[in-house]
Design an enzyme around this catalytic site. Structure first.
Site, PDB file in Angstrom:
ATOM      1  N   GLY A 137       1.541 -97.854   5.994  1.00  0.00           N
ATOM      2  CA  GLY A 137       2.716 -98.710   6.081  1.00  0.00           C
ATOM      3  C   GLY A 137       3.952 -97.985   5.590  1.00  0.00           C
ATOM      4  O   GLY A 137       3.911 -96.793   5.283  1.00  0.00           O
ATOM      5  N   LYS A 192       3.464 -91.407  13.363  1.00  0.00           N
ATOM      6  CA  LYS A 192       4.856 -91.705  13.010  1.00  0.00           C
ATOM      7  C   LYS A 192       5.500 -90.527  12.286  1.00  0.00           C
ATOM      8  O   LYS A 192       6.727 -90.355  12.337  1.00  0.00           O
ATOM      9  CB  LYS A 192       4.936 -92.989  12.186  1.00  0.00           C
ATOM     10  CG  LYS A 192       4.162 -92.976  10.870  1.00  0.00           C
ATOM     11  CD  LYS A 192       4.963 -92.415   9.718  1.00  0.00           C
ATOM     12  CE  LYS A 192       4.095 -92.259   8.476  1.00  0.00           C
ATOM     13  NZ  LYS A 192       4.876 -91.734   7.329  1.00  0.00           N
TER      14      LYS A 192
END
Length: 348
Positions: A137, A192
């Site tokens: 996250g 990411k």
């Protein structure tokens, strides 16, 4: 207090942050990569190199010898950079309690094997993959260590394992959710970082907010395409591990991957930047594995390819971004049928 029941393996910024969070309520062992580092951190009661200004709670003890891993430990958190994870877990394997829960917080893909980090942990420690969960996250360690609010997701094949970890690690200021899509959550965490390098390069070249927003959005689409092809739930990429982490990593000066992109935009070479970074820019060690995984599934990843070109082929960042802009336009929702089909399959 009773003896240590948690061991955090890896005394980088993120591992130290998690040790601080847990050490406020229970005893924690923090494993450093060598005796000198352990002695330095223990003596200062602070990880001055990786997390300056954040004192260690009295319940945190730093160690470097695998034999010091307490038998009472029932939660092991693997916070080692991806390129050192296998070797480190291999050293500790025989000292892990057979019933201990294991949480991987590393974000990457292993070169060659293309294994995700939870798979590397299970293989290196010779334990069942069903004992390993992953946390991912928008988790910039320096902010969380200061008590600023943050969220993350814990993914595991076994819902009970994820629930136990959330109950153990979650705090009011560190809100944790659960997700059964371990594959998707880990792919988000790995991919990411690659997009963040490109975003940092765009910032370094002054592409502006519009250009960067477009790059981030198409990067997320690229991540999702690969995730769907690999069998992940596309909705995971719209959650904390996906778009949440993309926003944080691509937009913050605290992100090492973003900083790497900024440095590449100055014309510096990866070989010169690597040693100067305050920690590991995981995207640089993941990009080639991501491209190889994309080839395996027949997926196109143009942003990842240009990040590779800038890092390892000597191609200028400006040329890389110009070539991305010059690509043929396509239907933005061309991949939607595959997304919808995958969502229906997961729901059924």
């Amino acid at each position: 207090m009773t003896g240590p029941r948690v061991a955090v393996v890896g005394a980088g910024a993120w591992g130290t942050t998690l040790a601080v969070i847990l050490g406020k309520v229970e005893p924690v062992l923090l494993f450093a990569h060598d005796a000198a580092a352990a002695t330095r951190i223990e003596a200062a009661r602070e990880n001055e190199r990786r997390l300056p200004g954040v004192p260690l709670p009295p319940a945190v003890r730093v160690f470097a010898e695998p034999s010091e891993l307490a038998e009472a430990v029932d939660l092991v958190i693997a916070a080692v950079p991806s390129n050192h994870l296998r070797a480190t877990l291999g050293r500790l394997a025989t000292h892990l309690a057979p019933s201990a829960d294991v949480l991987s917080v590393a974000k990457g893909l292993e070169p060659g094997s293309l294994l995700r980090m939870s798979e590397v942990v299970a293989d290196a420690a010779a334990i069942s993959p069903r004992r390993v969960a992953a946390l991912s996250g928008p988790n910039l360690a320096a902010e969380i260590a200061r008590g600023l609010p943050a969220s993350a997701v814990v993914a595991a094949h076994e819902p009970e394992l994820a629930d136990r970890i959330v109950e153990r690690l979650g705090r009011r200021e560190f809100r944790l959710y659960v997700n059964r899509d371990l594959l998707g959550v880990e792919l988000c965490g790995a991919l990411k970082n690659v997009i963040a390098i490109a975003a940092g390069a765009a910032d370094g070249l002054g592409f502006g907010d519009n250009g960067k927003a477009g790059l981030m959005t198409r990067g997320l689409a690229e991540m999702t395409r690969l995730g769907i092809a690999a069998g992940a739930n596309p909705l995971t990429f719209a959650g904390l591990a996906g778009i949440g982490d993309v926003i944080a990593t691509c937009g913050s000066n605290l992100s090492r991957n973003h900083r790497l992109g900024m440095e590449l935009a100055k014309g510096r070479r990866w070989a010169d930047i690597e040693a100067a970074l305050p920690g590991v820019a995981e995207g640089a060690y993941t990009v080639d594995a991501a491209i190889a995984l994309a080839r395996r599934f027949g997926v196109e990843m143009p942003i990842a390819q240009e990040v590779h070109n800038a890092l390892f082929e000597g191609k200028s960042v400006q040329r890389c971004l110009i070539d991305l802009l010059a690509r043929e336009s396509k239907d933005e929702l061309a991949d939607f049928p595959a997304w919808a089909e995958r969502i229906r399959d997961d729901a059924g």
